[in-house]
Design a protein around this motif. Sequence first.
Motif, PDB file in Angstrom:
ATOM      1  N   LEU A  78      25.545  57.940  14.362  1.00  0.00           N
ATOM      2  CA  LEU A  78      26.838  58.319  14.940  1.00  0.00           C
ATOM      3  C   LEU A  78      27.393  57.288  15.920  1.00  0.00           C
ATOM      4  O   LEU A  78      27.984  57.624  16.937  1.00  0.00           O
ATOM      5  CB  LEU A  78      26.731  59.681  15.642  1.00  0.00           C
ATOM      6  CG  LEU A  78      26.354  60.850  14.755  1.00  0.00           C
ATOM      7  CD1 LEU A  78      26.201  62.109  15.605  1.00  0.00           C
ATOM      8  CD2 LEU A  78      27.403  61.069  13.686  1.00  0.00           C
ATOM      9  N   GLY A  79      27.180  56.015  15.624  1.00  0.00           N
ATOM     10  CA  GLY A  79      27.741  54.968  16.477  1.00  0.00           C
ATOM     11  C   GLY A  79      26.913  54.668  17.711  1.00  0.00           C
ATOM     12  O   GLY A  79      27.368  53.953  18.599  1.00  0.00           O
ATOM     13  N   ASP A  90      26.373  51.390  19.736  1.00  0.00           N
ATOM     14  CA  ASP A  90      26.118  50.421  18.668  1.00  0.00           C
ATOM     15  C   ASP A  90      27.168  49.320  18.771  1.00  0.00           C
ATOM     16  O   ASP A  90      28.351  49.542  18.523  1.00  0.00           O
ATOM     17  CB  ASP A  90      26.177  51.107  17.304  1.00  0.00           C
ATOM     18  CG  ASP A  90      25.871  50.170  16.153  1.00  0.00           C
ATOM     19  OD1 ASP A  90      25.519  48.999  16.398  1.00  0.00           O
ATOM     20  OD2 ASP A  90      26.000  50.623  14.996  1.00  0.00           O
ATOM     21  N   HIS A  91      26.749  48.130  19.134  1.00  0.00           N
ATOM     22  CA  HIS A  91      27.694  47.032  19.367  1.00  0.00           C
ATOM     23  C   HIS A  91      28.416  46.606  18.097  1.00  0.00           C
ATOM     24  O   HIS A  91      29.519  46.065  18.169  1.00  0.00           O
ATOM     25  CB  HIS A  91      26.992  45.850  20.031  1.00  0.00           C
ATOM     26  CG  HIS A  91      26.557  46.162  21.432  1.00  0.00           C
ATOM     27  ND1 HIS A  91      27.455  46.382  22.452  1.00  0.00           N
ATOM     28  CD2 HIS A  91      25.331  46.338  21.964  1.00  0.00           C
ATOM     29  CE1 HIS A  91      26.805  46.661  23.566  1.00  0.00           C
ATOM     30  NE2 HIS A  91      25.511  46.646  23.291  1.00  0.00           N
ATOM     31  N   ILE A  96      33.722  46.053  15.448  1.00  0.00           N
ATOM     32  CA  ILE A  96      34.649  46.461  14.384  1.00  0.00           C
ATOM     33  C   ILE A  96      35.959  46.953  14.981  1.00  0.00           C
ATOM     34  O   ILE A  96      37.050  46.602  14.535  1.00  0.00           O
ATOM     35  CB  ILE A  96      34.014  47.551  13.484  1.00  0.00           C
ATOM     36  CG1 ILE A  96      32.886  46.932  12.651  1.00  0.00           C
ATOM     37  CG2 ILE A  96      35.065  48.191  12.575  1.00  0.00           C
ATOM     38  CD1 ILE A  96      32.045  47.966  11.917  1.00  0.00           C
ATOM     39  N   ILE A  97      35.867  47.753  16.026  1.00  0.00           N
ATOM     40  CA  ILE A  97      37.065  48.296  16.669  1.00  0.00           C
ATOM     41  C   ILE A  97      37.873  47.213  17.363  1.00  0.00           C
ATOM     42  O   ILE A  97      39.097  47.150  17.248  1.00  0.00           O
ATOM     43  CB  ILE A  97      36.679  49.419  17.661  1.00  0.00           C
ATOM     44  CG1 ILE A  97      36.114  50.603  16.877  1.00  0.00           C
ATOM     45  CG2 ILE A  97      37.870  49.848  18.515  1.00  0.00           C
ATOM     46  CD1 ILE A  97      35.471  51.670  17.739  1.00  0.00           C
TER      47      ILE A  97
END
Length: 99
Positions: A78-79, A90-91, A96-97
């Motif tokens: 879940l990130g 989670d880097h 990505i963002i």
Amino acid sequence: MPFGLTNAPMTFIDRRNRVLRPHLNKFIVVLIDDILVYSKDREEQTTHLKTVLQALREHQLQDKLKKYEFWLDEVVFLGYVFSKEGIMVDHQMVNIITE
């Protein structure tokens, strides 16, 4: 479950959640088709895994063993990255963002 039922995935998820309800948020987290079993040490982990797998077996909720991963020191879920050091973002998801 018969093919073609539009609510088949939700029915499966609901049944599995009902079977595992006594253990939810005590030592497991369930999300759609993933079950995360967490413990303080290997001995406790073994007990928890036996409990979960037995409950699934008793209710004929079977899965492919090759999908399972055991004894991981670090899990991305879940990130977040869950490890002995704690819970971190989670880097890869952050990158990505931001990109």
